[in-house]
Design an enzyme around this catalytic site. Structure first.
Site, PDB file in Angstrom:
ATOM      1  N   ARG A 104       5.615  17.424  39.500  1.00 53.66           N
ATOM      2  CA  ARG A 104       4.982  17.635  40.760  1.00 53.66           C
ATOM      3  C   ARG A 104       5.067  16.145  41.910  1.00 53.66           C
ATOM      4  NH1 ARG A 104      -0.021  21.366  42.884  1.00 53.66           N
ATOM      5  NH2 ARG A 104       0.142  21.591  40.447  1.00 53.66           N
ATOM      6  N   THR A 108       4.866  16.618  48.155  1.00 58.44           N
ATOM      7  CA  THR A 108       5.207  18.135  48.424  1.00 58.44           C
ATOM      8  C   THR A 108       4.499  18.607  48.098  1.00 58.44           C
ATOM      9  OG1 THR A 108       6.865  18.401  47.370  1.00 58.44           O
ATOM     10  CG2 THR A 108       7.457  17.652  49.289  1.00 58.44           C
ATOM     11  N   ASP A 200      -6.252  22.381  30.020  1.00 65.25           N
ATOM     12  CA  ASP A 200      -4.568  21.637  29.878  1.00 65.25           C
ATOM     13  C   ASP A 200      -4.258  21.947  28.626  1.00 65.25           C
ATOM     14  OD1 ASP A 200      -3.603  19.300  31.852  1.00 65.25           O
ATOM     15  OD2 ASP A 200      -2.478  19.546  29.531  1.00 65.25           O
ATOM     16  N   ASP A 203      -2.553  18.393  27.063  1.00 70.99           N
ATOM     17  CA  ASP A 203      -3.322  17.512  26.844  1.00 70.99           C
ATOM     18  C   ASP A 203      -3.615  18.244  24.949  1.00 70.99           C
ATOM     19  OD1 ASP A 203      -3.361  16.174  28.148  1.00 70.99           O
ATOM     20  OD2 ASP A 203      -5.249  16.511  29.029  1.00 70.99           O
TER      21      ASP A 203
HETATM   22  N1  URA Z   1      -1.718  24.567  33.075  1.00 69.91           N
HETATM   23  C1  URA Z   1      -2.882  23.872  32.382  1.00 69.91           C
HETATM   24  O1  URA Z   1      -2.526  23.450  30.898  1.00 69.91           O
HETATM   25  N2  URA Z   1      -3.655  24.960  32.167  1.00 69.91           N
HETATM   26  C2  URA Z   1      -3.504  25.607  33.524  1.00 69.91           C
HETATM   27  O2  URA Z   1      -5.515  25.746  33.257  1.00 69.91           O
HETATM   28  C3  URA Z   1      -3.608  25.663  34.444  1.00 69.91           C
HETATM   29  C4  URA Z   1      -2.013  24.604  34.368  1.00 69.91           C
END
Ligand code: URA
Length: 209
Positions: A104, A108, A200, A203
């Site tokens: 990302r 922007t 996530d 993770d």
């Molecule tokens: N990416 C993720 O890993 N979890 C989310 O909740 C949103 C995007």
């Protein structure tokens, strides 16, 4: 307009509950994502074409059906998409695997390609783009753009959990792409996480923070 399929199969929903649970550790999380990816692959391959072949059973000569050899490409969006690849390959082991990496842009906030490696015969393959989470839809749209730019014509998108916002974005930007989801959640929170979600995905798959 692309169709949206939500897989409400009891096995998928059961496993997804443990995937969501924050007390589920990395090893089990990874195994469950792998299993759900296999179950979803079973459904997503429902339209694969068949051809008839002659065989001999221990009893008689017979005609029977086998896959007609449609070429499939699996495209995980790095890095969390990697967690879904092996589960799909268990069902379609002849599929080729390409990779798309996006980051990302801090200014922007738009996703930018940093790595793309695809099978050489892009135009002849049907692609399944995979990412466990469809949140804002930015990465999914950009990954599909990447594939189309290189000649891909037939693309499906598969994820575990989607936010309604992300689904709308992909439908609008890529109306030819069908979307396959294990669960459609409520919304995104202010930090871009899907609610209730699973946290996530990268993770949790790789044991990082
Ligand atoms: N990416 C993720 O890993 N979890 C989310 O909740 C949103 C995007």
């Amino acid at each position: 307009m692309g169709k949206v399929y939500v897989f409400d199969h009891p096995l998928i929903q059961h496993k997804l509950t443990y995937i969501r649970d924050k007390s589920t550790g990395t090893k089990e999380f990874r195994e469950l994502v792998d299993e759900v990816a296999s179950l979803m692959a079973f459904e997503i391959t429902r339209d694969l074409p068949l051809k008839e072949v002659e065989i001999e059973t221990p009893v008689i000569k017979a005609t029977s059906k086998v896959l007609s050899g449609k070429k499939i490409g699996i495209i995980p969006i790095l890095r969390a998409g990697l967690g879904m690849v092996d589960g799909i390959l268990k069902l379609i082991p002849a599929a080729k695997v390409g990779h798309i990496g996006l980051y990302r842009d801090p200014q922007t906030l738009q996703p930018v390609e940093y790595y793309v490696k695809l099978p050489s015969d892009v135009e002849e393959r049907d692609f399944i783009v995979v990412d466990p989470m469809l949140a804002t839809g930015g990465s999914a749209v950009e990954a599909i753009n990447s594939l189309k730019k290189r000649g891909a014509k037939n693309i499906k998108f598969m994820c575990l959990i989607a936010a309604p916002e992300g689904v709308e974005v992909v439908k609008k930007e890529h109306p030819d792409v069908d979307i396959y989801i294990a669960a459609l959640d409520e919304q995104l929170n202010d930090h871009g996480y899907i609610v209730p979600g699973l946290g996530d995905a990268g993770d949790r798959l790789f044991g990082t923070k």
